[in-house]
Write an enzyme that holds these catalytic residues in place. Structure first.
Site, PDB file in Angstrom:
ATOM      1  CE1 TYR A 109      -4.283   2.168  -0.547  1.00  0.00           C
ATOM      2  CE2 TYR A 109      -2.956   3.012   1.832  1.00  0.00           C
ATOM      3  CZ  TYR A 109      -4.077   3.326   0.479  1.00  0.00           C
ATOM      4  OH  TYR A 109      -5.007   4.067   0.823  1.00  0.00           O
ATOM      5  CE1 TYR A 134       5.563 -13.362  -1.114  1.00  0.00           C
ATOM      6  CE2 TYR A 134       3.654 -13.548   0.787  1.00  0.00           C
ATOM      7  CZ  TYR A 134       3.846 -13.794  -0.155  1.00  0.00           C
ATOM      8  OH  TYR A 134       2.488 -14.568  -1.317  1.00  0.00           O
ATOM      9  NE  ARG A 139      -1.752 -12.522  -1.904  1.00  0.00           N
ATOM     10  CZ  ARG A 139      -3.685 -12.869  -1.818  1.00  0.00           C
ATOM     11  NH1 ARG A 139      -3.562 -11.743  -1.474  1.00  0.00           N
ATOM     12  NH2 ARG A 139      -3.919 -13.393  -1.797  1.00  0.00           N
ATOM     13  CE  LYS A 163       5.121 -17.162  -0.803  1.00  0.00           C
ATOM     14  NZ  LYS A 163       4.224 -17.366   0.225  1.00  0.00           N
ATOM     15  CB  ILE A 205       6.312 -20.829   0.159  1.00  0.00           C
ATOM     16  CG1 ILE A 205       7.627 -20.770   1.108  1.00  0.00           C
ATOM     17  CG2 ILE A 205       5.662 -20.068   1.290  1.00  0.00           C
ATOM     18  CD1 ILE A 205       8.450 -20.141   2.693  1.00  0.00           C
TER      19      ILE A 205
END
Length: 290
Positions: A109, A134, A139, A163, A205
């Protein structure tokens, strides 16, 4: 820390019809994965709908998984956010005695630039805990570029793994080619698992892995063993179901798969909703083929 190798699964949080946490189903899910070859478990990742769990529920879910697992598989705990000092505090205050590492998503964000992303992880590295970077631009709205990941990897030995879920597979290959010794990469995108593992990655993952742990962990082990043709046979068998489970967002699809297998009930918390009837039919049809 090389025991985080192979297939880690980002566990869903099963809910009852009244949307309370369904601990019986969570037990079943953990046992199903342990029995079928999953290599490690990720607790409170995005797939766990962690954003909709209260602090008390997060604590209960974490303690429950630790208890059921009972030291059988390595565990990773998700602690991330877009307030750097708050994330640092949470990592410092968490009881990590049962965990091999913390998985920390890059700030979402706010969309920091590359220097901001570097400084964020530098602060987290200062906790002294083992931390998995990550990167999931779909996202977070911001990509951690390979150069930033490599800069962090070279400077902080406790940032030992990424990841990586960038949409551009070349970024994975750039990191794998240039990374320092002791730093590793796992795929954060189920469909890239095999090519990334063959290129020198440490596995995945995974989301789909908790629905098909035996198949997925076999595929990754075949990749480690250099049995490319056999590994691609499993990859090709699972491509369609992997695409379907993400068609309406995560974890709506994987919850459909797990409910169909009788492991959990198919409930999600708002703002997420269950997969549409049409998608559920497609998933069930594909499962029947597999």
């Amino acid at each position: 820390m090389s025991n985080l190798k192979g297939v880690g699964v980002a566990l869903v949080t099963p809910f009852n019809e009244d949307l309370s946490v369904d601990f019986d189903s969570l037990t079943k899910l953990v046992e199903f994965n342990i029995e079928n070859g999953t290599n490690y478990l990720v607790v409170l990742g995005t797939t766990a709908e962690a954003a909709t769990l209260s602090e008390e529920e997060k604590k209960q879910v974490t303690e429950h998984i630790v208890k059921v697992n009972n030291g059988r598989l390595p565990l990773v705990l998700g602690i991330g956010g877009n307030n750097t000092m708050e994330v640092k505090k949470q990592i410092e205050q968490a009881d990590l005695s049962a965990f091999d590492a913390v998985l920390s998503v890059s700030p979402y964000y706010n969309k920091p630039n590359q220097e901001g992303l570097y400084q964020h992880y530098k602060v987290l590295a200062g906790t002294g805990k083992k931390i998995i970077i990550y990167n999931v631009p779909s996202r977070t709205g911001q990509n951690i570029e390979a150069s930033t990941t490599l800069r962090l990897a070279k400077e902080f030995s406790n940032l030992f793994l990424i990841k990586e879920a960038a949409p551009n597979i070349l970024q994975y290959f750039d990191i794998l080619r240039q990374k320092p010794d002791g730093f590793n990469l796992v795929s954060g995108d189920d469909e890239y698992t095999l090519p990334v593992t063959l290129a020198g990655g440490n596995g995945v993952i995974s989301v789909i892995g908790q629905g098909y742990p035996k198949e997925f962990s076999t595929m990754v082990q075949l990749a480690f063993d250099g049995k490319v043709k056999e590994a691609y046979e499993i990859h090709n068998k699972l491509v369609e179901i992997t695409r379907l489970i993400f068609a309406e967002g995560n974890p709506a699809g994987i919850k459909t798969v797990l409910a169909e297998k009788g492991i959990i009930k198919n409930y999600l918390r708002l703002p997420l909703v269950a997969a549409s009837a049409g998608l559920q039919e497609k998933i069930k049809a594909e499962m029947a083929k597999i």
